[in-house]
Design a protein around this motif. Sequence first.
Motif, PDB file in Angstrom:
ATOM      1  N   PRO A   1      -7.286  -0.330   4.203  1.00 52.78           N
ATOM      2  CA  PRO A   1      -6.600  -1.169   3.211  1.00 52.78           C
ATOM      3  C   PRO A   1      -6.322  -2.585   3.693  1.00 52.78           C
ATOM      4  O   PRO A   1      -6.075  -3.473   2.877  1.00 52.78           O
TER       5      PRO A   1
ATOM      6  N   GLN B   1      -8.044  -9.806  -1.191  1.00 54.20           N
ATOM      7  CA  GLN B   1      -7.204 -10.189  -2.319  1.00 54.20           C
ATOM      8  C   GLN B   1      -6.435 -11.481  -2.019  1.00 54.20           C
ATOM      9  O   GLN B   1      -6.280 -12.339  -2.901  1.00 54.20           O
TER      10      GLN B   1
ATOM     11  N   GLU C   1      -0.923  -4.283  -1.118  1.00 53.03           N
ATOM     12  CA  GLU C   1      -1.847  -3.187  -1.421  1.00 53.03           C
ATOM     13  C   GLU C   1      -1.084  -1.884  -1.243  1.00 53.03           C
ATOM     14  O   GLU C   1      -0.584  -1.580  -0.145  1.00 53.03           O
TER      15      GLU C   1
ATOM     16  N   LYS D   1      -0.613   2.219  -1.188  1.00 51.70           N
ATOM     17  CA  LYS D   1      -1.300   3.484  -0.960  1.00 51.70           C
ATOM     18  C   LYS D   1      -0.278   4.623  -1.027  1.00 51.70           C
ATOM     19  O   LYS D   1       0.824   4.497  -0.510  1.00 51.70           O
TER      20      LYS D   1
ATOM     21  N   GLN E   1      -9.049  -4.608   2.383  1.00 49.69           N
ATOM     22  CA  GLN E   1      -8.857  -4.794   0.943  1.00 49.69           C
ATOM     23  C   GLN E   1      -7.886  -5.933   0.652  1.00 49.69           C
ATOM     24  O   GLN E   1      -8.169  -6.830  -0.146  1.00 49.69           O
ATOM     25  N   VAL E   2      -6.728  -5.879   1.300  1.00 52.72           N
ATOM     26  CA  VAL E   2      -5.679  -6.841   0.968  1.00 52.72           C
ATOM     27  C   VAL E   2      -6.027  -8.239   1.465  1.00 52.72           C
ATOM     28  O   VAL E   2      -5.647  -9.247   0.839  1.00 52.72           O
TER      29      VAL E   2
ATOM     30  N   THR F   1      -5.279  -6.625  -7.803  1.00 48.43           N
ATOM     31  CA  THR F   1      -4.336  -6.406  -6.718  1.00 48.43           C
ATOM     32  C   THR F   1      -3.135  -5.648  -7.272  1.00 48.43           C
ATOM     33  O   THR F   1      -2.700  -5.890  -8.403  1.00 48.43           O
ATOM     34  N   ASP F   2      -2.626  -4.707  -6.493  1.00 50.97           N
ATOM     35  CA  ASP F   2      -1.568  -3.828  -6.999  1.00 50.97           C
ATOM     36  C   ASP F   2      -0.301  -4.589  -7.345  1.00 50.97           C
ATOM     37  O   ASP F   2       0.225  -4.468  -8.450  1.00 50.97           O
TER      38      ASP F   2
ATOM     39  N   VAL G   1       0.334  -4.116   3.546  1.00 56.35           N
ATOM     40  CA  VAL G   1      -0.131  -2.787   3.132  1.00 56.35           C
ATOM     41  C   VAL G   1       1.100  -1.896   3.085  1.00 56.35           C
ATOM     42  O   VAL G   1       1.850  -1.802   4.066  1.00 56.35           O
TER      43      VAL G   1
END
Length: 238
Positions: free
Chosen positions: A157, A164, A121, A123, A160-161, A107-108, A185
């Motif tokens: 995204p 996570q 997340e 971008k 994605q998040v 995870t970012d 996001v």
Amino acid sequence: MANTRYVTANRLTEESKAIQAKGRNLVLIMGLPVAVAAFFIHPLVGLVALAGVAALYGSIGGSAVIEAGARGEDAALDWLSKLPDSFAIFNQVDLPSEQSRTGMVETDLVVTGPEAVFVIEVKHNNGAINCDESRPQWTVSKTGRRGNRYGKEMRNPIRQVKKQVWLLSEYLKSRKAKRWIQPIVLFTHPDVSLGRSSDLSVPVLTGPEVVEYIRNFKPERPRPVKENTVQAIATLKG
């Protein structure tokens, strides 16, 4: 200022530098013998060949895609560092995942605050983006140098998040350190415009919006984020 003691060197930056170094080494390995051989033909030919090797060496860069990701994460860290010192920031956290080939999902950014944990997340796309939670791919509309419009697609995204968040929730539960986790996001590129519907289950924000959102966020079930939650996340950073 937020606590940034858990922020480590950006892996994307290091990865891009490694790609650049590999490319430059390849230029030297292949180009220098050619340049040396050219000197036996004529010194001027050798100098031209050597200059060509030098120019090619200097032109080798890293991955543009990876570098864009690194710039996005660095920009996000700059904004988030403006949070009060009751918040702690973690970058590039590896979450345990049995379904992943590597056993981990990165995870970012993770931010811990007084009452909630935030999974972000990041971008760094530019252009006009239609944020449609129901679609697996989002459309990114751009304008070319000659004014022509074209479109690209990016992976949703929000999906994605959410994954996570679930992974972090399961991990914290196993450490008896579970708290409210809020997904976000975050688009960091200055030339992005977002078409956001009102029914998004996850906030989709730009850089200038994220600090105020986190500062003012109130979880549905407030519970103080204790030190054991922070330490559990820190353990994932090694």
